[in-house]
Design a protein around this motif. Structure first.
Motif, short mmCIF file in Angstrom:
data_model
loop_
_atom_site.label_atom_id
_atom_site.label_comp_id
_atom_site.label_asym_id
_atom_site.label_seq_id
_atom_site.Cartn_x
_atom_site.Cartn_y
_atom_site.Cartn_z
N SER A 49 7.09 53.35 11.36
CA SER A 49 7.42 51.99 11.77
C SER A 49 7.25 51.00 10.61
CB SER A 49 6.58 51.55 12.97
OG SER A 49 5.24 51.29 12.59
N ILE A 52 10.30 51.54 8.52
CA ILE A 52 11.43 50.86 9.16
C ILE A 52 11.34 49.36 8.92
CG2 ILE A 52 12.42 50.24 11.42
CD1 ILE A 52 11.70 53.10 12.35
N SER A 120 8.54 54.72 17.02
CA SER A 120 8.66 54.16 15.66
C SER A 120 9.71 53.06 15.64
CB SER A 120 9.07 55.26 14.67
OG SER A 120 8.08 56.26 14.63
N GLY A 124 8.75 49.44 14.91
CA GLY A 124 9.46 49.03 13.68
C GLY A 124 10.18 47.70 13.85
N ASN A 127 7.79 45.15 13.33
CA ASN A 127 7.39 45.11 11.92
C ASN A 127 8.42 44.38 11.06
OD1 ASN A 127 5.00 46.33 12.42
ND2 ASN A 127 5.61 48.36 11.69
#
Ligand code: ADP
Ligand code: MG
Lengths: 247, 248
Positions: A49, A52, A120, A124, A127
């Motif tokens: 993540s 990403i 993820s 992500g 994030n």
């Protein structure tokens, strides 16, 4: 080990507290395997993540319209829908579609694999937003100084923007990763044998729901506690004298 | 056409620059010879920073020409990075990399951009730190240094690239009066060594002392220019006189 098992057997007989994960080696083994699966899932998803997030924010900064639109759509989708639905979508819909497309029978990716992919992408998406906020906190003048020194765009990103943005992002990243670890329980829904899943198996076999519920609480408190402790240590390690908090 | 040192190292011809509809530079021309020090003065908002930023292509221009060592700076085919390797720039707000120590700030560009040997760069960086009189501060972070010290690190950082021309944009404007001098001393030493310098400054005493030529700009044009002795003793344009009355 024998004396520990004896103690918990006594605890059950004397007080009715049935902690089979301590008194029974089979339950202990499957519960430990569950914790390990949770840790494995968390670590792999944290790494992916973050990757990403970094790649997403890089694509957002490119001039071409298509990648920027794609990242925006990705974020809107994964932030705006429940992680459980996302996991079902990958496990039931995407897996089937890809299998038939490629002519593979019996599924393309394991349950664990789909849990990794969907979690993820879920974390992500947050994030990307966290890193974007971190990037916009980097003063344009600092970047300009690097430009004036003939840094390439990639060198600026790698050596100036990213390290500064990462520091600014750490508090928000910290809470998103904590959230991610907690959300790994969603993998229960596609039968990934993580902590909650094995706890459920144990309490179904042993009729000790109350005890196992408490064990599950404590397990997650410890796991999240370890992550928070590591993130704080990292934040402290990244702190620059005379920069940040004071400003 | 190859450049030789008897031709101007930096040459501006009728440079025009707009931000949207707003024309900031309205036809600026001047030449700088190698080793010369020129000072650009003028009221705030007259386009001095914009002008200086056009020289290393941080800003683009709409009309006219800027050449550096005979090469057109705003030629779309020109490698901007190659140009910037030859031009050092020091900013009003220092703009050091806050996550790197003073020494790392100085070393980074030669190592990353010029791919020079790290040990050799470190040696040079340490002697540059000594040159700007900051020996002992190598391992301090920018946040631990005073404004004047940060600005001298920024000068050392630019010099580490061995530029042919240095641009200074009001580099003492953000400093306390006591620390202005330490930075000016550093620049003066540089000028005396023969570094080609283009300075935007409000320090008239300094300009008079170090400049070979003064340009006074107002509202995007060069109003008046000349060698400092002449320029300060005998300003001809009323706008120059008004400006000098205010700042002197
Ligand atoms: N990036 C920009 N976009 C729009 N206007 C700008 C920009 N940079 C500068 N200007 C304008 O151009 C004019 C000249 O600015 P500047 O070159 O900074 O002047 P000086 O350095 O002489 O004070 C000012 O009116 C300023 O507002
Ligand atoms: Mg200015």
């Amino acid at each position: 080990m024998q004396s520990v098992e004896d103690f918990f057997l006594w605890l059950y007989e004397a007080h009715g507290i049935n902690l089979t994960i301590f008194s029974d080696s089979w339950d202990r083994a499957r519960f430990l395997a569950g914790i390990l699966t949770t840790i494995e899932l968390s670590v792999v998803c944290i790494v992916l993540s973050v990757v990403i997030g970094i790649v997403g924010v890089w694509l957002q900064g490119t001039r071409a319209r298509a990648p920027r639109m794609a990242v925006a759509a990705y974020i809107a989708f994964f932030r705006g829908t429940p992680p459980l639905v996302q996991m079902y979508f990958f496990y039931f819909a995407v897996d089937r579609a890809l299998s038939s497309l490629l002519g593979v029978s019996g599924g393309l990716v394991s349950n664990f694999g789909w849990a990794v992919i969907s979690l993820s992408f879920f974390a992500g998406a947050f994030n990307v937003e966290i890193f974007r906020a971190g990037m916009s906190s980097v003063p344009g003048a600092t970047i300009e100084a690097a430009e004036a020194l003939a840094y390439t765009r990639f060198q600026i990103y790698r050596h100036v923007t990213l390290p500064l943005a990462l520091r600014a992002s750490l508090p928000a990243l910290n809470s998103n990763l904590v959230n991610l670890v907690k959300t790994t329980t969603v993998a229960y829904a596609i039968a990934v044998p993580e902590t909650l899943y094995v706890a459920n198996q144990i309490w179904s076999d042993e009729y000790n729901v109350v005890e196992m519920m408490n064990v599950v609480w404590v397990t997650y408190l410890i796991l999240v506690g370890i992550l928070v402790w590591m993130m704080h240590a990292w934040e402290k390690n990244m702190r620059i004298p005379g920069y940040g908090a004071a400003r | 056409m190859t450049w030789t040192p008897d031709k101007p190292i930096v040459s501006l011809r009728n440079v025009r620059k707009s931000f949207g509809d707003f024309e900031v530079l309205k036809g600026i021309s001047f030449d700088v010879m190698k080793g010369e020090v020129i000072c650009i003065i003028g009221p705030s908002g007259s386009g001095k920073s914009t002008l200086i930023r056009c020289i290393n292509a941080l800003n683009d221009i709409q009309e006219g020409s800027i050449t550096l060592e005979g090469q057109e700076v705003h030629d779309p085919k020109l490698d901007k990075l190659a140009l910037r390797r030859k031009v050092g720039m020091v900013f009003q707000q220092y703009n050091l990399f806050p996550h790197k120590t003073a020494l790392q700030n100085v070393m980074m560009a030669p190592v990353l951009v010029l791919r020079q040997d790290k040990a050799e760069v470190e040696k040079r960086a340490r002697s540059l730190m000594a040159k700007v009189r900051l020996s002992g501060k190598e391992d301090s972070y920018p946040g631990e240094l005073s404004g004047g010290q940060q600005q001298r690190v920024a000068i050392a950082r630019s010099l580490a690239m061995n530029p042919d021309v240095m641009l200074f944009d009001e580099v003492t404007a953000a400093l306390d009066p006591e620390t202005v001098k330490e930075v000016l001393v550093t620049i003066k030493a540089l000028a005396e060594e023969g570094m080609t310098c283009i300075l935007v400054t409000h320090e008239m005493g300094f300009a008079r002392e170090v400049a070979d030529h003064i340009y006074f700009t107002d509202r995007g044009v060069v109003v008046e220019h000349g060698p400092p002795a002449e320029f300060f003793a005998n300003p001809k344009d009323p706008r120059t006189r008004e400006f000098l009355d205010q700042v002197l």
